[in-house]
Write a protein that holds these residues in place. Structure first.
Motif, mmCIF file in Angstrom:
data_model
loop_
_atom_site.group_PDB
_atom_site.id
_atom_site.type_symbol
_atom_site.label_atom_id
_atom_site.label_comp_id
_atom_site.label_asym_id
_atom_site.label_seq_id
_atom_site.Cartn_x
_atom_site.Cartn_y
_atom_site.Cartn_z
ATOM 1 N N LEU A 206 72.542 36.794 36.899
ATOM 2 C CA LEU A 206 73.026 36.541 38.266
ATOM 3 C C LEU A 206 72.046 37.084 39.294
ATOM 4 N N GLU A 207 71.430 38.230 38.958
ATOM 5 C CA GLU A 207 70.436 38.818 39.876
ATOM 6 C C GLU A 207 69.196 37.939 39.973
ATOM 7 N N ARG A 208 68.989 37.113 39.009
ATOM 8 C CA ARG A 208 67.776 36.278 38.993
ATOM 9 C C ARG A 208 68.043 34.846 39.471
ATOM 10 N N GLY A 209 69.216 34.626 40.008
ATOM 11 C CA GLY A 209 69.471 33.319 40.619
ATOM 12 C C GLY A 209 70.460 32.432 39.888
ATOM 13 N N SER A 210 70.930 32.867 38.736
ATOM 14 C CA SER A 210 71.942 32.066 38.037
ATOM 15 C C SER A 210 73.270 32.152 38.786
ATOM 16 N N LEU A 211 74.084 31.111 38.678
ATOM 17 C CA LEU A 211 75.386 31.128 39.359
ATOM 18 C C LEU A 211 76.522 31.449 38.388
ATOM 19 N N ILE A 212 76.368 31.035 37.167
ATOM 20 C CA ILE A 212 77.342 31.406 36.128
ATOM 21 C C ILE A 212 76.548 31.858 34.902
ATOM 22 N N ASN A 213 76.923 32.978 34.368
ATOM 23 C CA ASN A 213 76.200 33.508 33.207
ATOM 24 C C ASN A 213 77.179 33.868 32.096
ATOM 25 N N PHE A 214 76.917 33.378 30.895
ATOM 26 C CA PHE A 214 77.778 33.719 29.761
ATOM 27 C C PHE A 214 77.548 35.169 29.345
ATOM 28 N N THR B 170 62.124 22.574 27.536
ATOM 29 C CA THR B 170 61.789 23.660 28.468
ATOM 30 C C THR B 170 62.189 23.269 29.892
ATOM 31 N N ASP B 171 62.239 24.270 30.750
ATOM 32 C CA ASP B 171 62.589 24.026 32.154
ATOM 33 C C ASP B 171 61.607 23.052 32.798
ATOM 34 N N SER B 172 60.329 23.226 32.486
ATOM 35 C CA SER B 172 59.309 22.381 33.122
ATOM 36 C C SER B 172 59.446 20.911 32.706
ATOM 37 N N ASP B 173 59.976 20.662 31.515
ATOM 38 C CA ASP B 173 60.182 19.273 31.082
ATOM 39 C C ASP B 173 61.166 18.549 32.004
ATOM 40 N N THR C 176 61.287 36.001 34.465
ATOM 41 C CA THR C 176 60.606 35.271 35.553
ATOM 42 C C THR C 176 60.777 33.766 35.411
ATOM 43 N N GLU C 177 60.888 33.303 34.185
ATOM 44 C CA GLU C 177 61.117 31.857 33.966
ATOM 45 C C GLU C 177 62.408 31.420 34.645
ATOM 46 N N LEU C 178 63.411 32.258 34.489
ATOM 47 C CA LEU C 178 64.706 31.949 35.096
ATOM 48 C C LEU C 178 64.594 31.999 36.617
ATOM 49 N N GLU C 179 63.893 33.014 37.104
ATOM 50 C CA GLU C 179 63.719 33.116 38.561
ATOM 51 C C GLU C 179 63.025 31.875 39.115
ATOM 52 N N LYS C 180 62.055 31.437 38.383
ATOM 53 C CA LYS C 180 61.300 30.248 38.798
ATOM 54 C C LYS C 180 62.214 29.017 38.844
ATOM 55 N N LEU C 181 63.045 28.910 37.822
ATOM 56 C CA LEU C 181 63.974 27.770 37.756
ATOM 57 C C LEU C 181 64.976 27.824 38.913
ATOM 58 N N ALA C 182 65.499 29.018 39.146
ATOM 59 C CA ALA C 182 66.485 29.183 40.215
ATOM 60 C C ALA C 182 65.867 28.846 41.568
#
Lengths: 199, 310
Positions: free
Chosen positions: A155-163, A111-114, A131-137
């Protein structure tokens, strides 16, 4: 004449059992015996096809973009969150390959928190969404971290590259401006293959 | 008047002479056949052949179905005793030819039954050889297997023109498809040209099988697997030396193969909608085609099976 044992009565024309009609049955039985166990054929190759593609894309994202000078000491660190098969593929084919002068180090997390206590990563691939992604970003907002995802509206949630899937193919979209703000310069080769590099 | 009587007398004598000659030839021919049969009974098949074969060109024997039957029988025995392991055995070919000739000439009822039995044996020997070649299949032996089966098929149809061996033929094609596919898995190192050849042959054999038995589940499923696995094989070549351009090219080639695999897999699914492996195949192909919704749909169907059909 007995056919299979001609010595007994070559000229004496005794009748033989007429097995001609049985021929197709015999032939089928022989074929079924040989071919039957193999009817199932080859087994489906269970290799994760998307993992192969993604792993190579991630390697190119690592090798063909430019990170700030202060991140060039030590290994080039890549984190894979929530995708064990992708991690396995990366380890199998790309671990310890060079990214510039840096050896590639790949770490897997559930997980992201790990990942929080594991320090800086040049590239993070996460399967988080919403929201998990937003939190990570948000967590990596002020760091030169290339956040790569595989989810809608990432991308709207903070990712820079999205498949993304385009015409049954795996491609990617880029937020190059945001990447630049964070100090990661997206290479022209990476930009040229992106389906949307305008953001 | 006397001259006329003399001419008539001469005519009668000529007729008697010709008839006697014919009878003598026939008797001579019969004696040859009997001699050959006696040699055969003693197990001297070579001598039997040498006794009969050179005389087969004579008028008396050339049109005698019994003589051709005996010759074919001798040749068949020579095949059995000396050329059993030779798929191209000349004696077997000659036996078939002689027995077919005997059949065409209209044999007696007893001979007819024996000729059928002999051709039956020879047909089965061709099928057996085809099966042996299939069992120990080696690279490039497709033609040999098909030729042997072709001889079997021809013989069956000689005796029964209405005979239908399409199901067996489809089995042979299917196995050839499978055998070629398995040879690809056995290739060591990068042998791309060889791999492509084997793949093309495999697909071609499966397609031939499906033409003979359309809707055959195994044919459809195995064709789909062959095409899908070939796509995966291409993907597995991707490594750190693969450029972005090459990556895209490989992906295009793979998508094409996955798309080809989808159609027969869907057809197989229609034939057996509850089969675990077909549902798994569809789930996997859609996943490879980046169609997550369709892949998930089949995953749910698999879950619904609760392991049934495994």
């Amino acid at each position: 004449m007995r056919f299979e044992t001609p010595f007994t009565s070559f000229s004496k024309r005794t009748k033989i059992p007429w097995n001609w009609l049985l021929l197709p049955l015999v032939a089928l039985a022989v074929l079924a015996w040989v071919v039957g166990p193999m009817q199932q054929g080859d087994k489906l190759d269970n290799t994760d096809t998307q993992a192969i593609m993604k792993a190579n894309f991630l390697f190119h994202f690592s090798a063909s973009n430019e990170w700030p000078a202060e991140t060039k000491a030590g290994p080039f660190r890549m984190a894979v969150v929530g995708n064990e098969r992708l991690f396995d593929e990366l380890i199998d084919k790309y671990a310890m390959k060079s990214i510039g002068a840096q050896p590639l180090e790949i770490v897997s997390f559930d997980t992201d928190s790990d990942m929080q206590a594991a320090g800086f990563f040049h590239l993070i691939y996460s399967e988080s969404s919403g929201t998990e992604l937003e939190k990570l970003a948000l967590q990596w907002k002020s760091h030169p971290v290339l956040l790569v995802t595989d989810t809608e509206s990432a991308l709207e949630r903070g990712s820079l590259i999205n498949f993304v899937a385009v015409d049954r193919r795996l491609r990617y979209e880029i937020n190059a401006k945001e990447a630049s703000k964070k100090g990661v310069l997206i290479g022209s080769r990476i930009l040229s293959w992106a389906v949307n590099s305008g953001k | 008047m006397k001259q006329g009587m003399f001419q008539a007398q001469c005519g009668r004598w000529a007729l008697v002479f010709v008839l006697s000659l014919g009878i003598a030839q026939a008797s001579f021919g019969q004696a040859i056949v009997e001699r050959a049969m006696a040699l055969g009974q003693a197990g001297n098949w070579d001598d039997a052949l040498q006794t009969l074969l050179p005389k087969m060109a004579t008028t008396a024997l050339q049109s005698d179905p019994h003589s051709w039957y005996v010759l074919g029988f001798i040749q068949k025995e020579l095949y059995k005793t000396t050329q059993r392991n030779d798929a191209d055995s000349p004696f077997r070919l000659e036996a078939v030819s002689s027995l077919q000739r005997a059949w065409e000439l209209g044999p007696s009822r007893d001979d007819g039954a024996s000729i059928k039995a002999a051709l039956d044996f020879l047909a089965r020997s061709y099928l057996s050889d085809a099966v042996d070649r299939v069992d120990g299949f080696t690279i490039d032996s497709d033609g040999e297997v098909l030729a042997l089966f072709g001889r079997y098929e021809a013989l069956v149809k000689t005796m029964n023109p209405a005979a239908d061996v399409s199901v067996q033929k489809a089995d042979v094609y299917r196995y050839l498809g499978l055998a070629n596919g398995q040879l690809i898995n056995g290739l060591v190192g990068a042998q791309l040209e060889r791999e492509q050849t084997l793949f093309d042959r495999s697909v071609s054999h499966y397609e031939s099988a499906l033409k003979l038995t359309p809707g055959n589940y195994s044919g459809l499923y195995n064709l789909a697997i062959t095409q899908y696995n070939q796509g995966v094989r291409q993907l597995k070549r991707i490594d750190h030396e693969t450029s972005m351009f090459e990556l895209m090219e490989i992906q295009d080639a793979c998508v094409s193969l996955f798309e080809q695999a989808l159609s027969p897999m869907e057809s197989a699914h229609k034939v057996k909608p509850k089969r675990f492996e077909t549902l798994k195949g569809l789930m996997t192909i859609h996943y490879a085609l980046n169609q997550s919704e369709a892949s998930e749909r089949y995953r749910r169907m698999l879950d619904g099976l609760n392991g049934k059909g495994r």
